[in-house]
Design a protein around this motif. Structure first.
Motif, PDB file in Angstrom:
ATOM      1  N   GLU A   1     -31.791  32.531  -7.438  1.00 46.66           N
ATOM      2  CA  GLU A   1     -30.743  32.327  -8.424  1.00 46.66           C
ATOM      3  C   GLU A   1     -29.472  33.026  -7.961  1.00 46.66           C
ATOM      4  OE1 GLU A   1     -31.930  32.286 -12.696  1.00 46.66           O
ATOM      5  OE2 GLU A   1     -33.690  33.327 -11.947  1.00 46.66           O
ATOM      6  N   PRO A   2     -28.282  32.567  -8.422  1.00 44.21           N
ATOM      7  CA  PRO A   2     -27.002  33.108  -7.924  1.00 44.21           C
ATOM      8  C   PRO A   2     -26.846  34.614  -8.098  1.00 44.21           C
ATOM      9  CG  PRO A   2     -26.647  31.084  -9.142  1.00 44.21           C
ATOM     10  CD  PRO A   2     -28.087  31.444  -9.355  1.00 44.21           C
ATOM     11  N   SER A   3     -27.164  35.142  -9.280  1.00 38.32           N
ATOM     12  CA  SER A   3     -26.920  36.561  -9.545  1.00 38.32           C
ATOM     13  C   SER A   3     -28.150  37.303 -10.051  1.00 38.32           C
ATOM     14  CB  SER A   3     -25.790  36.713 -10.583  1.00 38.32           C
ATOM     15  OG  SER A   3     -24.571  36.192 -10.095  1.00 38.32           O
ATOM     16  N   TRP A   4     -29.288  36.606 -10.121  1.00 39.20           N
ATOM     17  CA  TRP A   4     -30.487  37.223 -10.670  1.00 39.20           C
ATOM     18  C   TRP A   4     -31.667  37.044  -9.718  1.00 39.20           C
ATOM     19  CZ3 TRP A   4     -27.155  33.982 -13.115  1.00 39.20           C
ATOM     20  CH2 TRP A   4     -26.417  34.491 -14.184  1.00 39.20           C
ATOM     21  N   ASP A   5     -32.682  37.868  -9.896  1.00 35.01           N
ATOM     22  CA  ASP A   5     -33.917  37.730  -9.133  1.00 35.01           C
ATOM     23  C   ASP A   5     -35.067  37.225  -9.989  1.00 35.01           C
ATOM     24  OD1 ASP A   5     -33.013  38.580  -6.605  1.00 35.01           O
ATOM     25  OD2 ASP A   5     -33.063  40.653  -7.259  1.00 35.01           O
ATOM     26  N   GLY A   6     -34.877  37.159 -11.300  1.00 35.58           N
ATOM     27  CA  GLY A   6     -35.955  36.738 -12.185  1.00 35.58           C
ATOM     28  C   GLY A   6     -35.833  37.421 -13.534  1.00 35.58           C
ATOM     29  N   ALA A   7     -36.964  37.714 -14.141  1.00 26.36           N
ATOM     30  CA  ALA A   7     -36.934  38.298 -15.478  1.00 26.36           C
ATOM     31  C   ALA A   7     -38.188  39.120 -15.725  1.00 26.36           C
ATOM     32  CB  ALA A   7     -36.819  37.201 -16.541  1.00 26.36           C
ATOM     33  N   VAL A   8     -38.089  40.031 -16.680  1.00 31.47           N
ATOM     34  CA  VAL A   8     -39.240  40.773 -17.195  1.00 31.47           C
ATOM     35  C   VAL A   8     -39.470  40.320 -18.628  1.00 31.47           C
ATOM     36  CG1 VAL A   8     -40.059  43.039 -17.949  1.00 31.47           C
ATOM     37  CG2 VAL A   8     -39.015  42.776 -15.691  1.00 31.47           C
ATOM     38  N   TYR A   9     -40.712  39.967 -18.926  1.00 29.09           N
ATOM     39  CA  TYR A   9     -41.081  39.527 -20.274  1.00 29.09           C
ATOM     40  C   TYR A   9     -41.667  40.716 -21.030  1.00 29.09           C
ATOM     41  CZ  TYR A   9     -40.223  34.683 -18.976  1.00 29.09           C
ATOM     42  OH  TYR A   9     -39.614  33.515 -18.591  1.00 29.09           O
ATOM     43  N   ILE A  10     -41.214  40.883 -22.266  1.00 29.62           N
ATOM     44  CA  ILE A  10     -41.585  42.030 -23.084  1.00 29.62           C
ATOM     45  C   ILE A  10     -42.449  41.541 -24.244  1.00 29.62           C
ATOM     46  CG2 ILE A  10     -40.699  43.975 -24.428  1.00 29.62           C
ATOM     47  CD1 ILE A  10     -37.976  43.190 -22.751  1.00 29.62           C
ATOM     48  N   TYR A  11     -43.611  42.177 -24.418  1.00 30.66           N
ATOM     49  CA  TYR A  11     -44.560  41.759 -25.443  1.00 30.66           C
ATOM     50  C   TYR A  11     -44.690  42.818 -26.539  1.00 30.66           C
ATOM     51  CZ  TYR A  11     -45.857  38.027 -22.230  1.00 30.66           C
ATOM     52  OH  TYR A  11     -45.822  36.926 -21.413  1.00 30.66           O
ATOM     53  N   LYS A  12     -45.133  42.363 -27.697  1.00 27.27           N
ATOM     54  CA  LYS A  12     -45.283  43.256 -28.847  1.00 27.27           C
ATOM     55  C   LYS A  12     -46.527  44.126 -28.726  1.00 27.27           C
ATOM     56  CE  LYS A  12     -43.187  39.707 -31.782  1.00 27.27           C
ATOM     57  NZ  LYS A  12     -43.438  38.749 -32.897  1.00 27.27           N
ATOM     58  N   CYS A  13     -47.515  43.669 -27.960  1.00 27.00           N
ATOM     59  CA  CYS A  13     -48.749  44.425 -27.773  1.00 27.00           C
ATOM     60  C   CYS A  13     -49.289  44.113 -26.378  1.00 27.00           C
ATOM     61  CB  CYS A  13     -49.779  44.090 -28.847  1.00 27.00           C
ATOM     62  SG  CYS A  13     -50.292  42.359 -28.830  1.00 27.00           S
ATOM     63  N   LYS A  14     -50.403  44.743 -26.016  1.00 29.61           N
ATOM     64  CA  LYS A  14     -50.948  44.584 -24.669  1.00 29.61           C
ATOM     65  C   LYS A  14     -51.583  43.214 -24.444  1.00 29.61           C
ATOM     66  CE  LYS A  14     -51.618  49.505 -23.806  1.00 29.61           C
ATOM     67  NZ  LYS A  14     -52.567  50.580 -23.427  1.00 29.61           N
ATOM     68  N   LYS A  15     -51.788  42.466 -25.512  1.00 28.59           N
ATOM     69  CA  LYS A  15     -52.297  41.104 -25.381  1.00 28.59           C
ATOM     70  C   LYS A  15     -51.098  40.186 -25.122  1.00 28.59           C
ATOM     71  CE  LYS A  15     -55.384  37.773 -27.605  1.00 28.59           C
ATOM     72  NZ  LYS A  15     -56.172  37.454 -28.817  1.00 28.59           N
ATOM     73  N   LYS A  16     -50.897  39.838 -23.862  1.00 31.43           N
ATOM     74  CA  LYS A  16     -49.688  39.132 -23.448  1.00 31.43           C
ATOM     75  C   LYS A  16     -49.841  37.621 -23.640  1.00 31.43           C
ATOM     76  CE  LYS A  16     -48.728  42.804 -20.138  1.00 31.43           C
ATOM     77  NZ  LYS A  16     -48.644  43.181 -18.716  1.00 31.43           N
ATOM     78  N   THR A  17     -49.661  37.193 -24.878  1.00 29.65           N
ATOM     79  CA  THR A  17     -49.727  35.773 -25.214  1.00 29.65           C
ATOM     80  C   THR A  17     -48.361  35.309 -25.698  1.00 29.65           C
ATOM     81  OG1 THR A  17     -50.357  36.208 -27.513  1.00 29.65           O
ATOM     82  CG2 THR A  17     -52.151  36.030 -25.896  1.00 29.65           C
TER      83      THR A  17
END
Length: 317
Positions: A36-52
Motif C-alpha cells: 500500500e502507498p503509505s501503510w503496511d497493513g492493520a492491527v485488529y482489536i478485539y473485545k476479548c481473547k476470542k477473536k471472532t
C-alpha cells in the motif's frame, strides 16, 4: 556485516507481529513489502481473547519501519518521515507508526511507536509547513501485554472520536468558556487488564473532549496532555542525628524520574532504571525558609547523611 533492506524490513515486521499477536486482544495483518502507498497493513482489536467477528472492536492502520542499530538503550528516538505520508494518515483517520531497531545481525530487536491520531497529525503538519519530511518522536513499545492492548484501545477510540474533526476548526478551552457553551469536559481512557497504571499515565498522551451546548457529539480540544506529573505529600520525619528538620516531604513522579522535594529548596532526583541520583539546591525567596533549608543542607553535607523515617540517605548515594 550490514543487513540488506529486505532483511531489515522482514525482521521489523516480524518483531511487531510477534509482539502484537501474543498480547491477547490484538491480531495483525501486516505486509513485508509495502504493497500500500503509505501503510503496511492493520492491527485488529478485539473485545476479548476470542477473536471472532462478533467480538471485533475495530481496526487500526499501521506502518512499520526498520533501522539497523545496536544501541537499544534509548527510551525515545526520532525518525524522519515524508509529510505526504502524514497527510495520508490524517485523511485515513490516524495510524499507529512503528520503528524497529534491529541489532547484532538480526539477533536483537527494540520496538518504538507513536500514536498518530488526527489531532496529533494536525499539529505535526502545522509545524512542518512546506517541509518534505518531518521528524517524529517515538517511545518504547510496552512489553506488558495488558499495556499493549491498552495502547491500541486508546489510540483506536481517540482516532474514532477525532476522525470527523480532521478538517474542522478546533476550539480552545478559553474560546468555549468565553462563548459560554462549555457544559463538561472528558478525558476518556480505556484499560485492558492490570498493569502499572501510574507509569502508563505518566508516559502516554491524553486528549480532552468537550460537551458543547447544542451538540450531540464530544468535540476534541486543540491540546494534547503530555508529560503528566503526579504529586504526593507524605508525612514523615526528616532528621539528622536526633534533630527534626521537616515533618513531611513531597514525592513527584514523571515518565523518566522520581523526585523527592524536601523543604522549598532541596530535591533529590532518581532517574528511572538507573543508579543515577542527582541532588539539586535552589534558594527559596523567603528568608526564614532559606535559612532553615540552608541549615539542613549544610548539616547534611557535614554529617554525610539524613534520615527519612529512619531510612538513611547517605550523601554519596
Amino acid at each position: 556485516m550490514s543487513l540488506d533492506k529486505k532483511t531489515i524490513e522482514t525482521l521489523s515486521v516480524n518483531a511487531v507481529e510477534e509482539s502484537v499477536v501474543t498480547s491477547g486482544l490484538l491480531d495483525s495483518y501486516i505486509n513485508e513489502n509495502d504493497k500500500e502507498p503509505s501503510w503496511d497493513g492493520a492491527v485488529y482489536i478485539y473485545k476479548c481473547k476470542k477473536k471472532t467477528k462478533e467480538n471485533l472492536r475495530g481496526r487500526m492502520p499501521v506502518q512499520v519501519k526498520g533501522k539497523e542499530c545496536n544501541d537499544h538503550s534509548k527510551k525515545t528516538i526520532s525518525f524522519s518521515i515524508p509529510t505526504v505520508d502524514l497527510k495520508n494518515y490524517l485523511n485515513d483517520g490516524g495510524c499507529m507508526f512503528f520503528v524497529v531497531y534491529i541489532g547484532n545481525n538480526g539477533l536483537t530487536k527494540k520496538i518504538y511507536y507513536d500514536e498518530l491520531t488526527p489531532i496529533k497529525l494536525r499539529q505535526i503538519l502545522s509545524e512542518s509547513k512546506k517541509q518534505k519530511n518531518k521528524s517524529l518522536h517515538l517511545k518504547e513499545f510496552p512489553v506488558d501485554n495488558n499495556e499493549k492492548n491498552t495502547v491500541f484501545l486508546n489510540c483506536l477510540q481517540n482516532c474514532e472520536k477525532q476522525k470527523s474533526f480532521k478538517d474542522c476548526e478546533l476550539f480552545s478551552l478559553d474560546e468555549l468558556t468565553q462563548k459560554n457553551v462549555l457544559e463538561d469536559l472528558f478525558i476518556p481512557v480505556e484499560f485492558a487488564g492490570k498493569f502499572n497504571l501510574q507509569t502508563f499515565l505518566l508516559k502516554n498522551d491524553f486528549y480532552i473532549y468537550a460537551k458543547i451546548k447544542g451538540s450531540s457529539v464530544l468535540h476534541p480540544i486543540n491540546i494534547i496532555l503530555k508529560n503528566i506529573h503526579t504529586h504526593q505529600i507524605i508525612d514523615g520525619l526528616i532528621t539528622i542525628d536526633d534533630k527534626v528538620f521537616y515533618k513531611n516531604f513531597e514525592v513527584e513522579k514523571t515518565a523518566i524520574e522520581k523526585i523527592i522535594h524536601i523543604g522549598e529548596s532541596f530535591s533529590i532526583h532518581f532517574i528511572e532504571n538507573s543508579n543515577e541520583v542527582n541532588f539539586r539546591y535552589n534558594n527559596s525567596k523567603k528568608l526564614s525558609v532559606l535559612v532553615h533549608d540552608l541549615n539542613f543542607f549544610l548539616t547534611y553535607i557535614e554529617k554525610g547523611y539524613f534520615n527519612i523515617d529512619n531510612v538513611r540517605i547517605p550523601f554519596n548515594c
